[in-house]
Write a protein that holds these residues in place. Structure first.
Motif, PDB file in Angstrom:
ATOM      1  N   VAL A 247     -14.799  96.209 -50.152  1.00  0.00           N
ATOM      2  CA  VAL A 247     -14.391  96.629 -49.643  1.00  0.00           C
ATOM      3  C   VAL A 247     -15.147  96.775 -48.001  1.00  0.00           C
ATOM      4  O   VAL A 247     -14.546  96.342 -46.847  1.00  0.00           O
ATOM      5  CB  VAL A 247     -14.151  98.333 -50.011  1.00  0.00           C
ATOM      6  N   THR A 248     -16.224  96.473 -47.492  1.00  0.00           N
ATOM      7  CA  THR A 248     -17.118  96.934 -46.796  1.00  0.00           C
ATOM      8  C   THR A 248     -17.266  95.193 -46.359  1.00  0.00           C
ATOM      9  O   THR A 248     -18.567  94.927 -45.542  1.00  0.00           O
ATOM     10  CB  THR A 248     -19.015  96.788 -47.020  1.00  0.00           C
ATOM     11  N   ASN A 249     -16.890  94.469 -46.872  1.00  0.00           N
ATOM     12  CA  ASN A 249     -16.909  92.809 -46.189  1.00  0.00           C
ATOM     13  C   ASN A 249     -18.217  92.476 -46.509  1.00  0.00           C
ATOM     14  O   ASN A 249     -19.090  91.455 -45.788  1.00  0.00           O
ATOM     15  CB  ASN A 249     -16.399  92.625 -44.847  1.00  0.00           C
TER      16      ASN A 249
HETATM   17  C1  LIG Z   1     -13.427  93.635 -43.035  1.00  0.00           C
HETATM   18  O1  LIG Z   1     -12.869  92.875 -42.318  1.00  0.00           O
HETATM   19  C2  LIG Z   1     -11.569  93.208 -42.211  1.00  0.00           C
HETATM   20  C3  LIG Z   1     -10.383  92.125 -41.758  1.00  0.00           C
HETATM   21  O2  LIG Z   1     -11.856  90.911 -41.186  1.00  0.00           O
HETATM   22  C4  LIG Z   1     -11.446  94.305 -40.869  1.00  0.00           C
HETATM   23  O3  LIG Z   1     -10.481  94.481 -41.100  1.00  0.00           O
HETATM   24  C5  LIG Z   1     -12.206  95.250 -41.742  1.00  0.00           C
HETATM   25  O4  LIG Z   1     -12.183  96.373 -40.525  1.00  0.00           O
HETATM   26  C6  LIG Z   1     -13.682  95.506 -42.320  1.00  0.00           C
HETATM   27  N1  LIG Z   1     -13.523  96.382 -42.557  1.00  0.00           N
HETATM   28  C7  LIG Z   1     -15.137  96.830 -42.460  1.00  0.00           C
HETATM   29  C8  LIG Z   1     -15.377  97.895 -43.218  1.00  0.00           C
HETATM   30  O5  LIG Z   1     -16.243  96.025 -41.845  1.00  0.00           O
END
Ligand SMILES: *[C@@H]1O[C@H](CO)[C@@H](O)[C@H](O)[C@H]1NC(C)=O
Ligand SMILES: *[C@@H]1O[C@H](CO)[C@@H](O)[C@H](O)[C@H]1NC(C)=O
Ligand SMILES: *[C@@H]1O[C@H](CO)[C@@H](O)[C@H](O)[C@H]1NC(C)=O
Ligand SMILES: *[C@@H]1O[C@H](CO)[C@@H](O)[C@H](O)[C@H]1NC(C)=O
Length: 417
Positions: A247-249
């Motif tokens: 979820v946090t990439n």
């Molecule tokens: C993760 O990546 C997506 C797509 O790039 C983005 O929309 C999202 O805000 C990001 N989330 C976080 C927690 O960084």
């Protein structure tokens, strides 16, 4: 030459023992072979559930119980359908769909929140949470016939008389929060999940070394941490942490948490490369609940590696050896291939009680299903083909408070519900 009838009969008798051969080990390099073995274990698991037969005296969807009427508490039923859903998803074996659907619908209760009136008096949040995790899994695997909404954990926290704030209830809350965050894309769930995790760290339920302890008592401000470690506590946190990592990439923060938990769990629960329920197995004091944990350990940690592939090789190397020992312990029961619990001992060929149980079947099914996840796709989300209509309010009612239930392990009398 034709044998006379009686010789043939004698020959049959003589061959009987070999007709009761132990479960055949799969070729662990072949996914198809692992599937075939898992199908046998699943079939044997269902032999403990006769809810479709006339004359079934228990509720639909549960295993015989609760004690003293049968071996199993209500929540084990929810856990069993979860094990079968994972198996179904990895193998495509849909033959149990009708039974699974009927069971989930039956036990979802009057308000579709897995609190059927029959059980509420004795139920802890963790009991309900096991059913909710199964519903979540149904959503993530696009199980076709809509079971009740996932994530309905939004019940009040308190059942009178329960003063033990256990890790598993908080862990399930964390786990479901992380999964709902990923499924729905709604950050509110991720915030709840993170707060829960931080609370558990602050209370030292999760310590700096990645040990996950069992709980503490509210009247002592939760500071009297019960240092027993059960594998399901660690596993529920590991799976949830993998979802948060996703979820946090792939954030460094969640990678660090996840890696710490996985490293420690491999050391604590696989001392010789075989799953071992450290807190009770050595002294032979595991009750039925505790004897069900290895299956969750295998499944949930395997599933974590789908979302965190950097862990895959390390985890799978250990889990394959453990699964080998698990299958080697399937050498008992009426058909000669029901499974034991003490895999390290059984697999080593030493004597051990020839006990059988639905939860032993769940464990071995979980170990085999976990291995299939080596090649699994990530779970679906609402944005990637998931069709479950979640309820945005499900799971949100309870803040990151303690989840209360009476002390499950200290009394030695098993769980209270
Ligand atoms: C993760 O990546 C997506 C797509 O790039 C983005 O929309 C999202 O805000 C990001 N989330 C976080 C927690 O960084
Ligand atoms: C509730 O209990 C009644 C009576 O024991 C039983 O017939 C019914 O199946 C139970 N319902 C559920 C959902 O467990
Ligand atoms: C899921 O996606 C559909 C279509 O994109 C959208 O209409 C719906 O509101 C979403 N549901 C949730 C719970 O996010
Ligand atoms: C996200 O979930 C929270 C808690 O259930 C809810 O109040 C909020 O409306 C949801 N947000 C969206 C955009 O759906």
């Amino acid at each position: 030459m034709r044998l006379p009838g009686w010789t043939a009969a004698a020959g049959l008798l003589l061959s009987l023992p070999s007709a009761l051969a132990a479960l055949t080990a799969p070729d662990f390099t072949s996914l198809d072979s692992i599937k075939d073995t898992a199908a046998e274990v699943a079939k044997d698991l269902l032999s403990f559930y006769k809810g479709e037969d006339p004359g079934w005296v228990f509720a639909i969807g549960i295993l015989p119980g609760p004690p003293p009427d049968g071996d199993y508490f209500w929540w084990i039923g929810g856990a069993m359908w979860g094990a079968l859903l994972d198996y179904r998803h990895q193998t495509g074996d849909t033959q149990y769909d009708r039974i699974i659907t009927r069971s989930l619908v039956e036990q979802s209760g009057e308000n579709k929140d897995f609190m059927p009136a029959n059980w509420t008096a004795t139920m802890g949040n963790d009991d309900q949470g096991f059913w909710a995790m199964t519903a979540m899994l149904a959503a993530e695997t696009n199980f076709p016939r809509r079971p009740p909404r996932p994530g309905s954990t939004g019940s009040p926290c308190i059942n009178n008389g329960f003063d033990y704030v256990n890790t598993i209830s908080n862990g399930i809350y964390f786990n479901l929060g992380a999964r709902l965050a990923r499924y729905t894309g709604n950050d509110t769930y991720a915030e709840y999940a993170e707060k829960t995790y931080e609370l558990l760290e602050r209370l030292k339920y999760i310590d700096e070394e990645g040990n996950v302890h069992d709980g503490a008592h509210l009247p002592k401000d939760c500071l009297d941490v019960n240092k027993l470690q059960f594998s399901y506590n660690a596993a529920v946190m590991i799976q949830g942490a993998a979802y948060m990592y996703d979820v946090t990439n792939q954030s460094q923060k969640w990678k660090d948490r996840l890696d710490l938990l996985v490293d420690r769990s491999l050391a604590v629960f696989f001392p010789n490369g075989v799953a071992y329920e450290y807190a009770c197995e050595g002294v032979g004091s595991c009750n039925v609940d505790m004897r069900s944990f290895k299956g969750y350990l295998h499944r949930w940690v395997s599933q974590a590696t789908v979302l965190a592939p950097h862990l895959r090789d390390r985890v799978m190397a250990v889990f394959e050896g453990s699964a080998r020992a698990a299958v080697a312990a399937c050498d008992r029961g009426d058909n000669g291939q029901l499974c034991g619990f003490e895999w390290a001992r059984d697999g080593g060929g030493a004597q051990s009680p020839k006990q059988t149980s639905a939860v032993h079947q769940m464990n071995v099914l979980g170990a085999l299903t976990g291995l299939m996840m080596k090649e699994a796709k990530v779970p679906v989300t609402n944005a990637t083909g998931g069709t479950s209509k979640g309820d945005a309010d499900g799971g949100a009612a309870c803040p990151t408070c303690g989840r209360w239930r009476r002390s499950p392990w200290a009394t030695g009398s098993g769980r209270g519900s």
